[in-house]
Design a protein around this motif. Structure first.
Motif: not given
Length: 317
Positions: A32-33, A37-38, A41-43, A156-157
């Motif tokens: 989702p990152n 969804a969130l 860019n990812g963590c 960015n978790r």
């Protein structure tokens, strides 16, 4: 004298009665990152492949991957565990997870399942599906990284420490083994912050922990921050200190499954010392021996614990 650290190999021997091997499989999972969804860019620290093999994108299904990758362990008569490693393998509807579990249950000679995922990608229905899997052992690898919610926002978790605690408690209550992933050297964090995270997970019903040093890898958002001078990686000596102090704080029944990160070939930008995986492991082992540190000797009690041969006082936090 008992060993200074309880390893995953020791834990698996207790479960299966012999050596066991996790066979890394790629189920084409998302996150989702990454899918919007969130976030997209990812963590902050994550590489584009999600630490996986990428074999799903090359057209290899789980059974084909298993047939090839399990052969060395099969020849050694090791217990075989299917390991869904990359991205968040419980993300999506429960029906997808049910289909994955059914497919893995049919893999020849499978005895266990390990899944990497995020705490916010679990609910009671998914936990029940995992607990009902027809194998001897199911292990969930849950990414936490930090117990500090400000740090989790910074990297960015997209979830909180409370999300991790809830997922861990619910999964353990259903009979699943949980391995916590935590990181030292995250932006804005000190060794003390890392040890606070270790104390946080040690108070939860975890079966294992993976300790990672923060890597700056090509293509990650952290790489851009590093290039701009906004991030300074942890020094090697500080990381060795952090790991040894973490080992002393973790309960003796918890398997310490990893003591340092393992960068993929060609992806590491910094710190350069992170490429010396075996050297770092030797440094940690030598420090444990030299300072007579053993797992569980400091369990947040602030008291001195007795070990055969003497009294060991707790060190600074």
């Amino acid at each position: 004298m008992p060993p200074r650290v309880r390893t995953l190999s020791q834990a698996f021997r207790a479960i299966f009665g012999r050596r066991a091997k996790k066979i890394p499989l790629d189920a084409g999972s998302s996150c989702p990152n990454r899918d919007g969804a969130l976030s997209q860019n990812g963590c902050l620290f994550c590489n584009a492949a999600g630490s996986g093999t990428g074999l799903h994108l090359k057209g290899f299904g789980l059974r084909a991957q298993w047939a090839v990758l399990s052969q060395p362990a099969r020849r050694r008569n090791e217990a075989l565990l299917a390991y869904l490693q990359s991205f968040s393998n419980t993300y999506g509807p429960p029906e997808r997870l049910a289909a994955l579990l059914a497919e893995m249950a049919q893999l020849p000679d499978i005895e266990g399942i390990c899944l990497g995922t995020r705490p916010d990608c679990l609910n009671n229905k998914k936990i029940k599906l995992l607990a009902a899997a027809p194998v001897a052992h199911v292990r969930l690898e849950l990414g936490l990284q930090s117990a500090n919610d400000a740090t989790l926002t910074r990297i960015n978790r997209g979830h909180t420490a409370a999300d991790f605690a809830r997922a861990t408690i619910d999964a353990a209550a259903a009979g699943l083994s949980v391995t916590a992933h935590v990181m030292a050297g995250l932006p804005g964090e000190s060794v003390a912050d890392f040890l606070a995270t270790v104390d946080f997970v040690a108070a939860l019903p975890i079966a294992g922990v993976k300790l990672h040093n923060t890597l700056v890898v090509a293509g990650s958002p952290l790489a851009a921050l590093y290039a701009a001078g906004g991030y300074v990686p942890m020094a090697r000596e500080d990381y060795v200190t952090a790991v040894c102090r973490a080992i002393a704080r973790l309960p003796v029944q918890v398997a310490i499954e990893r003591q340092n990160a393992d960068p993929a070939p060609g992806e590491l930008l910094a710190p350069a010392w992170a490429a010396d995986k075996q050297g770092i492991l030797r440094d940690i082992a030598e420090r444990l021996e030299r300072e007579d540190i053993w797992q569980g000797m400091e369990r947040k009690t602030g008291k001195c614990l007795r070990r055969p041969g003497g009294i060991i006082p707790p060190g600074p936090p």
